[in-house]
Design a protein around this motif. Structure first.
Motif, PDB file in Angstrom:
ATOM      1  N   MET A  63     -23.821  -0.808 106.006  1.00  0.00           N
ATOM      2  CA  MET A  63     -24.641   0.058 106.868  1.00  0.00           C
ATOM      3  C   MET A  63     -25.120   1.266 106.071  1.00  0.00           C
ATOM      4  O   MET A  63     -24.350   1.865 105.320  1.00  0.00           O
ATOM      5  N   GLN A  64     -26.382   1.629 106.237  1.00  0.00           N
ATOM      6  CA  GLN A  64     -26.938   2.756 105.528  1.00  0.00           C
ATOM      7  C   GLN A  64     -26.220   4.045 105.915  1.00  0.00           C
ATOM      8  O   GLN A  64     -25.911   4.263 107.086  1.00  0.00           O
ATOM      9  N   PRO A  65     -25.940   4.925 104.935  1.00  0.00           N
ATOM     10  CA  PRO A  65     -25.225   6.170 105.239  1.00  0.00           C
ATOM     11  C   PRO A  65     -25.912   7.023 106.304  1.00  0.00           C
ATOM     12  O   PRO A  65     -25.247   7.574 107.176  1.00  0.00           O
ATOM     13  N   ARG A 104     -27.895   6.025 108.690  1.00  0.00           N
ATOM     14  CA  ARG A 104     -27.746   5.386 109.996  1.00  0.00           C
ATOM     15  C   ARG A 104     -26.337   5.602 110.554  1.00  0.00           C
ATOM     16  O   ARG A 104     -26.159   5.868 111.737  1.00  0.00           O
TER      17      ARG A 104
END
Length: 210
Positions: free
Chosen positions: A1-3, A5
């Protein structure tokens, strides 16, 4: 998961509108000078517990039950058309918390009633608006927190730097929540701005119950 996000989702969860009333009451009970509320030390913990029960635990369980029954798709309530029933359940809890504080002698204080009445008013307005438009409930909650703390700073603690610090912190968190809701594309800028305006207005309107 993107930081980013993950950060946006974390802010949305930690500063969920159902959690904000508990944070505010805990701040009033434990973060302000002891004589402000005039409550016995033994009443402060139970007060926060009762507010958390009525404004967070029960509404959250009600929403989870609606998800389990298939009435709503998820606890995030991304679909505006699925929001009225969970908001109604939350409104009932908020009203119950307000009445409990108003009519329980060990908890009663005009400032607490003002806070909870303003929050309840904000939620009811959010419910009505939701029938036509997806206003940001997160922004409503954070706007109410900022409005309340600014009101406290102006009327009760004009020389208290601690209250000013809490107000500044709430403002920064409100901006962070605005970013999170926009980054997640949960709301438009207009929906977030309207939420903040409603929250601040309701906080000021809650003063009328004093």
């Amino acid at each position: 998961m993107q930081p980013l996000r993950l950060l946006a989702q974390g802010l949305s969860v930690v500063l969920h509108p159902l959690a904000v009333p508990t944070y505010l009451v805990a701040l009033l009970a434990f973060g302000l000078p002891a004589g402000v509320l005039g409550l016995a030390a033994s009443a402060r913990g139970p007060l926060v517990g009762w507010v958390a029960l009525f404004t967070f635990v029960l509404p959250a369980l009600g929403t989870l039950l609606l998800v389990w029954l298939g009435v709503v798709n998820s606890v995030e309530l991304a679909d505006r058309r699925q929001r009225p029933l969970p908001l109604t359940l939350a409104g009932m809890g908020f009203l119950a918390a307000t009445l409990a504080v108003r009519f329980t002698p060990r908890f009663h204080h005009a400032l607490l009633v003002q806070v909870l009445a303003g929050i309840t008013l904000a939620l009811l307005c959010t419910l009505l608006i939701t029938f036509w438009w997806k206003i940001s409930a997160h922004a409503v909650g954070m706007g109410g927190a900022v409005g309340l703390l600014l009101l406290l700073q102006e009327e009760l603690f004009p020389t208290q730097t601690a209250v000013a610090g809490w107000a500044a912190a709430a403002t920064m968190l409100a901006l962070a929540v605005a970013w999170a809701r926009l980054w997640l594309r949960a709301h438009t800028p207009a929906q977030v701005a309207a939420g903040f305006a409603l929250g601040i207005g309701a906080a000021l309107a809650g003063k009328a119950v004093l």
